[in-house]
Scaffold this motif. Structure first.
Motif, PDB file in Angstrom:
ATOM      1  N   ARG A   1      41.828  48.579  51.068  1.00 41.22           N
ATOM      2  CA  ARG A   1      42.650  47.449  50.618  1.00 41.22           C
ATOM      3  C   ARG A   1      41.800  46.280  50.155  1.00 41.22           C
ATOM      4  O   ARG A   1      42.300  45.377  49.494  1.00 41.22           O
ATOM      5  CB  ARG A   1      43.553  46.972  51.758  1.00 41.22           C
ATOM      6  N   PHE A   2      40.524  46.267  50.517  1.00 39.13           N
ATOM      7  CA  PHE A   2      39.621  45.177  50.174  1.00 39.13           C
ATOM      8  C   PHE A   2      38.249  45.768  49.900  1.00 39.13           C
ATOM      9  O   PHE A   2      37.783  46.642  50.641  1.00 39.13           O
ATOM     10  CB  PHE A   2      39.536  44.183  51.340  1.00 39.13           C
ATOM     11  N   ALA A   3      37.607  45.270  48.835  1.00 43.19           N
ATOM     12  CA  ALA A   3      36.240  45.683  48.523  1.00 43.19           C
ATOM     13  C   ALA A   3      35.436  44.432  48.205  1.00 43.19           C
ATOM     14  O   ALA A   3      35.862  43.608  47.393  1.00 43.19           O
ATOM     15  CB  ALA A   3      36.217  46.650  47.346  1.00 43.19           C
ATOM     16  N   GLY A   4      34.287  44.287  48.854  1.00 44.35           N
ATOM     17  CA  GLY A   4      33.456  43.111  48.656  1.00 44.35           C
ATOM     18  C   GLY A   4      32.068  43.478  48.157  1.00 44.35           C
ATOM     19  O   GLY A   4      31.525  44.518  48.525  1.00 44.35           O
ATOM     20  N   SER A   5      31.531  42.597  47.333  1.00 41.36           N
ATOM     21  CA  SER A   5      30.205  42.826  46.765  1.00 41.36           C
ATOM     22  C   SER A   5      29.431  41.520  46.707  1.00 41.36           C
ATOM     23  O   SER A   5      29.928  40.516  46.197  1.00 41.36           O
ATOM     24  CB  SER A   5      30.347  43.396  45.348  1.00 41.36           C
TER      25      SER A   5
ATOM     26  N   TYR B   1      41.262  39.820  41.970  1.00 43.14           N
ATOM     27  CA  TYR B   1      39.843  39.699  42.281  1.00 43.14           C
ATOM     28  C   TYR B   1      39.480  38.225  42.353  1.00 43.14           C
ATOM     29  O   TYR B   1      40.249  37.350  41.959  1.00 43.14           O
ATOM     30  CB  TYR B   1      38.992  40.361  41.192  1.00 43.14           C
ATOM     31  N   GLU B   2      38.273  37.973  42.841  1.00 40.17           N
ATOM     32  CA  GLU B   2      37.658  36.658  42.716  1.00 40.17           C
ATOM     33  C   GLU B   2      36.166  36.847  42.533  1.00 40.17           C
ATOM     34  O   GLU B   2      35.575  37.773  43.069  1.00 40.17           O
ATOM     35  CB  GLU B   2      37.975  35.758  43.902  1.00 40.17           C
ATOM     36  N   LEU B   3      35.587  35.950  41.733  1.00 35.29           N
ATOM     37  CA  LEU B   3      34.150  35.958  41.471  1.00 35.29           C
ATOM     38  C   LEU B   3      33.602  34.587  41.823  1.00 35.29           C
ATOM     39  O   LEU B   3      34.124  33.576  41.356  1.00 35.29           O
ATOM     40  CB  LEU B   3      33.861  36.255  39.994  1.00 35.29           C
ATOM     41  N   HIS B   4      32.562  34.577  42.648  1.00 32.95           N
ATOM     42  CA  HIS B   4      31.890  33.331  43.028  1.00 32.95           C
ATOM     43  C   HIS B   4      30.475  33.359  42.479  1.00 32.95           C
ATOM     44  O   HIS B   4      29.714  34.275  42.775  1.00 32.95           O
ATOM     45  CB  HIS B   4      31.861  33.180  44.552  1.00 32.95           C
ATOM     46  N   GLU B   5      30.152  32.365  41.686  1.00 37.87           N
ATOM     47  CA  GLU B   5      28.796  32.183  41.176  1.00 37.87           C
ATOM     48  C   GLU B   5      28.209  31.018  41.955  1.00 37.87           C
ATOM     49  O   GLU B   5      28.643  29.883  41.785  1.00 37.87           O
ATOM     50  CB  GLU B   5      28.828  31.859  39.684  1.00 37.87           C
TER      51      GLU B   5
ATOM     52  N   LEU C   1      32.726  35.930  52.340  1.00 42.18           N
ATOM     53  CA  LEU C   1      33.280  37.247  52.054  1.00 42.18           C
ATOM     54  C   LEU C   1      34.136  37.716  53.224  1.00 42.18           C
ATOM     55  O   LEU C   1      35.276  38.155  53.041  1.00 42.18           O
ATOM     56  CB  LEU C   1      32.153  38.249  51.768  1.00 42.18           C
ATOM     57  N   LEU C   2      33.603  37.621  54.428  1.00 43.69           N
ATOM     58  CA  LEU C   2      34.351  38.075  55.602  1.00 43.69           C
ATOM     59  C   LEU C   2      35.602  37.234  55.844  1.00 43.69           C
ATOM     60  O   LEU C   2      36.642  37.768  56.251  1.00 43.69           O
ATOM     61  CB  LEU C   2      33.449  38.070  56.837  1.00 43.69           C
ATOM     62  N   GLU C   3      35.520  35.941  55.579  1.00 44.37           N
ATOM     63  CA  GLU C   3      36.690  35.083  55.726  1.00 44.37           C
ATOM     64  C   GLU C   3      37.786  35.490  54.747  1.00 44.37           C
ATOM     65  O   GLU C   3      38.963  35.568  55.103  1.00 44.37           O
ATOM     66  CB  GLU C   3      36.309  33.612  55.531  1.00 44.37           C
ATOM     67  N   ARG C   4      37.409  35.765  53.511  1.00 48.02           N
ATOM     68  CA  ARG C   4      38.404  36.179  52.518  1.00 48.02           C
ATOM     69  C   ARG C   4      38.981  37.533  52.882  1.00 48.02           C
ATOM     70  O   ARG C   4      40.186  37.772  52.732  1.00 48.02           O
ATOM     71  CB  ARG C   4      37.775  36.204  51.123  1.00 48.02           C
TER      72      ARG C   4
ATOM     73  N   TYR D   1      36.405  41.236  45.854  1.00 47.15           N
ATOM     74  CA  TYR D   1      35.690  39.973  46.074  1.00 47.15           C
ATOM     75  C   TYR D   1      34.249  40.172  45.621  1.00 47.15           C
ATOM     76  O   TYR D   1      33.586  41.126  46.037  1.00 47.15           O
ATOM     77  CB  TYR D   1      35.716  39.609  47.557  1.00 47.15           C
ATOM     78  N   MET D   2      33.763  39.248  44.778  1.00 41.55           N
ATOM     79  CA  MET D   2      32.389  39.342  44.298  1.00 41.55           C
ATOM     80  C   MET D   2      31.718  37.980  44.389  1.00 41.55           C
ATOM     81  O   MET D   2      32.350  36.959  44.100  1.00 41.55           O
ATOM     82  CB  MET D   2      32.354  39.790  42.833  1.00 41.55           C
ATOM     83  N   ALA D   3      30.446  37.982  44.747  1.00 43.33           N
ATOM     84  CA  ALA D   3      29.624  36.776  44.703  1.00 43.33           C
ATOM     85  C   ALA D   3      28.262  37.176  44.141  1.00 43.33           C
ATOM     86  O   ALA D   3      27.744  38.250  44.473  1.00 43.33           O
ATOM     87  CB  ALA D   3      29.465  36.154  46.077  1.00 43.33           C
ATOM     88  N   THR D   4      27.714  36.317  43.307  1.00 42.66           N
ATOM     89  CA  THR D   4      26.386  36.573  42.763  1.00 42.66           C
ATOM     90  C   THR D   4      25.649  35.254  42.616  1.00 42.66           C
ATOM     91  O   THR D   4      26.253  34.218  42.356  1.00 42.66           O
ATOM     92  CB  THR D   4      26.444  37.324  41.411  1.00 42.66           C
ATOM     93  N   GLY D   5      24.353  35.307  42.822  1.00 45.50           N
ATOM     94  CA  GLY D   5      23.530  34.114  42.719  1.00 45.50           C
ATOM     95  C   GLY D   5      23.220  33.759  41.281  1.00 45.50           C
ATOM     96  O   GLY D   5      22.907  34.638  40.476  1.00 45.50           O
TER      97      GLY D   5
END
Length: 182
Positions: A57-61, A151-155, A172-175, A121-125
């Motif tokens: 149900r949730f995938a994080g990267s 989805y959401e993307l965090h830069e 990520l874990l909070e979301r 959920y995605m985050a990248t530096g």
């Protein structure tokens, strides 16, 4: 699962063997199953969630390597990517190939029913040392949006490092907690 090395069957191991072993030993709420990873594992988490939406149900990267297998040749030409060349070719095989197509997250999203997709959920530096990570995250976000996938993307500030991932795992874990209703 590696194209050129039949002993490297990580997809089968994670999605079948390990999952079955855990679920046979512990009480697992399969309606809240999630997957997450960083770098190549972030790519893998999203890949597996797209291949098996019935499981997650949730995938994080965090700093997901979404440029593989699509942009392998661009990556291996960079100094930072030279050591990856052999491993990437074993994993993804020659270009073009059905194996590469089947493991390209962009292709999976385009052929997907958005009503079955897990939340992504995605985050990248923004200082990631791998040339192309930030633009490819943006391209992938555009592909998700066009397909109607949630989805959401965090830069955020930071690079391809444990310092970055250590900081970004908490959001990520909070979301994930919010999406799954914990």
């Amino acid at each position: 699962n590696a194209y050129a090395d039949r002993s490297k069957r990580y997809e089968e191991y994670l999605l079948n063997d390990l999952r079955t072993a855990v679920e046979s030993r512990y009480r697992v709420d399969t309606t809240r199953r999630s997957i997450a990873g960083l770098s190549m594992g972030g790519y893998g988490a999203i890949l597996y969630a797209l291949k098996r939406p019935d499981l997650f149900r949730f995938a994080g990267s965090l700093s997901g390597a979404f440029l593989f297998p699509r942009f392998i040749e661009d990556t291996v030409r960079q100094p930072v990517g030279q050591h990856l060349a052999r491993s990437l070719r074993i994993a993804f095989g020659p270009e073009p190939s059905a194996h590469r197509e089947a493991n390209d997250v962009f292709n999976l999203v385009r052929s997907f029913d958005s009503n079955r997709t897990p939340y992504i959920y995605m985050a990248t530096g923004i200082q990631d040392g791998f040339k192309g990570y930030l633009p490819v995250h943006r391209m992938f976000a555009d592909t998700l949006r066009a397909a109607g996938v949630l989805y959401e993307l965090h830069e955020t500030r930071g690079g391809h490092s444990w310092v970055y991932w250590g900081r970004e795992i908490t959001p990520l874990l909070e979301r994930m907690r919010q999406v799954l209703g914990f």
